[in-house]
Motif scaffolding. Structure first.
Motif, PDB file in Angstrom:
ATOM      1  N   THR A 127       5.644  10.038   0.654  1.00  0.00           N
ATOM      2  CA  THR A 127       4.887   9.020   0.693  1.00  0.00           C
ATOM      3  C   THR A 127       5.236   7.943   1.691  1.00  0.00           C
ATOM      4  N   VAL A 128       4.409   7.329   2.523  1.00  0.00           N
ATOM      5  CA  VAL A 128       4.552   6.384   3.404  1.00  0.00           C
ATOM      6  C   VAL A 128       3.950   4.924   2.612  1.00  0.00           C
ATOM      7  N   TYR A 129       4.520   3.772   3.035  1.00  0.00           N
ATOM      8  CA  TYR A 129       4.196   2.605   2.589  1.00  0.00           C
ATOM      9  C   TYR A 129       3.789   1.478   3.541  1.00  0.00           C
ATOM     10  N   LEU A 130       2.959   0.444   3.153  1.00  0.00           N
ATOM     11  CA  LEU A 130       2.959  -0.510   3.830  1.00  0.00           C
ATOM     12  C   LEU A 130       2.972  -1.663   3.188  1.00  0.00           C
TER      13      LEU A 130
ATOM     14  N   LEU B 111       0.780  -1.064   0.040  1.00  0.00           N
ATOM     15  CA  LEU B 111      -0.122  -0.171   0.192  1.00  0.00           C
ATOM     16  C   LEU B 111       0.870   1.266  -0.159  1.00  0.00           C
ATOM     17  N   SER B 112       0.413   2.120  -0.452  1.00  0.00           N
ATOM     18  CA  SER B 112       0.983   3.472  -0.654  1.00  0.00           C
ATOM     19  C   SER B 112       0.095   4.657  -0.124  1.00  0.00           C
ATOM     20  N   CYS B 113       0.639   5.659   0.479  1.00  0.00           N
ATOM     21  CA  CYS B 113      -0.057   6.784   0.781  1.00  0.00           C
ATOM     22  C   CYS B 113       0.481   8.060   0.348  1.00  0.00           C
ATOM     23  N   ALA B 114       0.219   8.886  -0.503  1.00  0.00           N
ATOM     24  CA  ALA B 114       0.874   9.931  -1.123  1.00  0.00           C
ATOM     25  C   ALA B 114       0.137  11.123  -0.271  1.00  0.00           C
TER      26      ALA B 114
ATOM     27  N   ARG C 228       8.800   5.004   5.127  1.00  0.00           N
ATOM     28  CA  ARG C 228       8.404   6.339   4.490  1.00  0.00           C
ATOM     29  C   ARG C 228       9.582   6.992   3.611  1.00  0.00           C
ATOM     30  N   ASP C 229       9.199   7.627   2.388  1.00  0.00           N
ATOM     31  CA  ASP C 229       9.954   8.307   1.600  1.00  0.00           C
ATOM     32  C   ASP C 229       9.715   9.773   1.644  1.00  0.00           C
ATOM     33  N   ASP C 230      10.380  10.559   2.614  1.00  0.00           N
ATOM     34  CA  ASP C 230      10.126  11.901   2.582  1.00  0.00           C
ATOM     35  C   ASP C 230      10.111  12.705   1.110  1.00  0.00           C
ATOM     36  N   ALA C 231      11.191  12.307   0.313  1.00  0.00           N
ATOM     37  CA  ALA C 231      11.270  12.744  -1.001  1.00  0.00           C
ATOM     38  C   ALA C 231      10.163  12.760  -1.660  1.00  0.00           C
ATOM     39  N   LYS C 232       9.659  11.625  -1.689  1.00  0.00           N
ATOM     40  CA  LYS C 232       8.424  11.601  -2.403  1.00  0.00           C
ATOM     41  C   LYS C 232       6.995  11.692  -1.825  1.00  0.00           C
TER      42      LYS C 232
END
Length: 124
Positions: free
Chosen positions: A78-81, A20-23, A72-76
């Motif tokens: 986005t947080v992932y699961l 899962l992604s959360c933008a 998490r990827d702060d540059a994008k």
């Protein structure tokens, strides 16, 4: 304001995986600790995983520990699961949430912003 949009849900067989992604958009993403929650039919929303603002610390519900990974990827923004070894009991709508704090939380009430949710269905 922070807007959160989840994606990546779907139908998967037991034992399978989904990510899962959360933008996030709006205010700077880096100021927020993040969490994932889920709600199964007829049940209350339940904590799944959370990560600190820095990404240095995470915490998981016992039911998913060892199978799910939050990152998490702060540059994008986005947080992932990452969800592995999925079980039918993982079936639920999954929500991401943002908390304007350095520290994570397992409580629904600690989060300031929520996404609309994404459905995950695990067949047996």
């Amino acid at each position: 304001q922070v807007q959160l949009v989840e994606s990546g849900g779907g139908l998967v067989q037991a034992g399978g995986s989904l990510r899962l992604s959360c933008a996030a958009s709006g205010r700077t993403f880096v100021g927020y600790a993040m969490g994932w929650f889920r709600q199964a039919p007829g049940k209350e929303r339940a904590f799944v995983a959370t990560i600190t603002r820095s990404g240095s610390s995470t915490y998981y519900a016992d039911s998913v520990k060892g199978r799910f990974t939050i990152s998490r990827d702060d540059a994008k923004n986005t947080v992932y699961l990452q969800m592995n070894s999925l079980k039918p009991e993982d079936t639920a709508v999954y929500y991401c949430a943002a908390r304007q704090s350095t520290y994570y939380s397992t409580s629904n009430y600690a989060y300031d912003y929520w996404g609309q949710g994404t459905q995950v269905t695990v067949s047996s």
